[in-house]
Design a protein around this motif. Structure first.
Motif, PDB file in Angstrom:
ATOM      1  N   ALA A 170       0.831  -1.205   0.000  1.00 38.07           N
ATOM      2  CA  ALA A 170       0.000   0.000   0.000  1.00 38.07           C
ATOM      3  C   ALA A 170       0.868   1.258   0.000  1.00 38.07           C
ATOM      4  N   ALA A 171       1.936   1.258   0.768  1.00 35.40           N
ATOM      5  CA  ALA A 171       2.826   2.425   0.812  1.00 35.40           C
ATOM      6  C   ALA A 171       3.503   2.640  -0.540  1.00 35.40           C
ATOM      7  N   VAL A 172       3.949   1.569  -1.175  1.00 35.82           N
ATOM      8  CA  VAL A 172       4.591   1.689  -2.482  1.00 35.82           C
ATOM      9  C   VAL A 172       3.602   2.211  -3.512  1.00 35.82           C
ATOM     10  N   LEU A 173       2.376   1.701  -3.492  1.00 37.76           N
ATOM     11  CA  LEU A 173       1.358   2.174  -4.430  1.00 37.76           C
ATOM     12  C   LEU A 173       1.004   3.637  -4.172  1.00 37.76           C
ATOM     13  N   LEU A 174       0.915   4.025  -2.918  1.00 38.55           N
ATOM     14  CA  LEU A 174       0.602   5.409  -2.578  1.00 38.55           C
ATOM     15  C   LEU A 174       1.702   6.357  -3.046  1.00 38.55           C
ATOM     16  N   VAL A 175       2.954   6.023  -2.769  1.00 42.13           N
ATOM     17  CA  VAL A 175       4.072   6.864  -3.188  1.00 42.13           C
ATOM     18  C   VAL A 175       4.159   6.898  -4.717  1.00 42.13           C
ATOM     19  N   GLY A 176       3.982   5.761  -5.356  1.00 44.51           N
ATOM     20  CA  GLY A 176       4.010   5.733  -6.820  1.00 44.51           C
ATOM     21  C   GLY A 176       2.903   6.567  -7.426  1.00 44.51           C
TER      22      GLY A 176
ATOM     23  N   LEU B 145       1.403   9.130  -5.984  1.00 44.67           N
ATOM     24  CA  LEU B 145       1.709  10.526  -5.689  1.00 44.67           C
ATOM     25  C   LEU B 145       2.766  11.076  -6.642  1.00 44.67           C
ATOM     26  N   VAL B 146       3.815  10.311  -6.906  1.00 46.31           N
ATOM     27  CA  VAL B 146       4.854  10.728  -7.847  1.00 46.31           C
ATOM     28  C   VAL B 146       4.263  10.884  -9.242  1.00 46.31           C
ATOM     29  N   TRP B 147       3.428   9.952  -9.676  1.00 47.65           N
ATOM     30  CA  TRP B 147       2.795  10.047 -10.992  1.00 47.65           C
ATOM     31  C   TRP B 147       1.922  11.301 -11.080  1.00 47.65           C
ATOM     32  N   TRP B 148       1.152  11.569 -10.032  1.00 46.33           N
ATOM     33  CA  TRP B 148       0.264  12.725 -10.027  1.00 46.33           C
ATOM     34  C   TRP B 148       1.056  14.032 -10.081  1.00 46.33           C
ATOM     35  N   LEU B 149       2.142  14.114  -9.288  1.00 44.11           N
ATOM     36  CA  LEU B 149       2.969  15.320  -9.290  1.00 44.11           C
ATOM     37  C   LEU B 149       3.646  15.533 -10.642  1.00 44.11           C
ATOM     38  N   ARG B 150       4.123  14.470 -11.270  1.00 39.98           N
ATOM     39  CA  ARG B 150       4.753  14.607 -12.585  1.00 39.98           C
ATOM     40  C   ARG B 150       3.733  15.030 -13.632  1.00 39.98           C
ATOM     41  N   ALA B 151       2.540  14.450 -13.587  1.00 34.17           N
ATOM     42  CA  ALA B 151       1.499  14.819 -14.546  1.00 34.17           C
ATOM     43  C   ALA B 151       1.089  16.271 -14.341  1.00 34.17           C
ATOM     44  N   ARG B 152       1.020  16.706 -13.118  1.00 29.96           N
ATOM     45  CA  ARG B 152       0.638  18.088 -12.806  1.00 29.96           C
ATOM     46  C   ARG B 152       1.718  19.059 -13.262  1.00 29.96           C
TER      47      ARG B 152
END
Length: 64
Positions: free
Chosen positions: A45-51, A53-60
């Motif tokens: 769950a932590a790996v999926l959450l961090v992944g 979040l990183v995807w969302w920040l890069r897309a933004r």
């Protein structure tokens, strides 16, 4: 006595010991996973959450 001179009884005994050891190792692996499966789920769950979040920040950031 070399291994080629073993009789059928010795070969069957060696095969039975091999099967027993494999079953023991499998039982140990299942027991270990039963003990730590909650931690494995938390780590997943932590790996999926961090992944995510990183995807969302890069897309933004790419929108600018």
């Amino acid at each position: 006595m070399s291994s080629s001179e073993r009789g059928p009884l010795e070969a069957a005994k060696a095969f039975a010991w091999t099967i027993f050891l494999i079953a023991l190792l499998l039982w140990s692996a299942v027991w270990l996973i039963q003990q730590i499966w909650v931690w494995l789920l938390v780590i997943l769950a932590a790996v999926l959450l961090v992944g995510g979040l990183v995807w969302w920040l890069r897309a933004r950031r790419n929108r600018w």
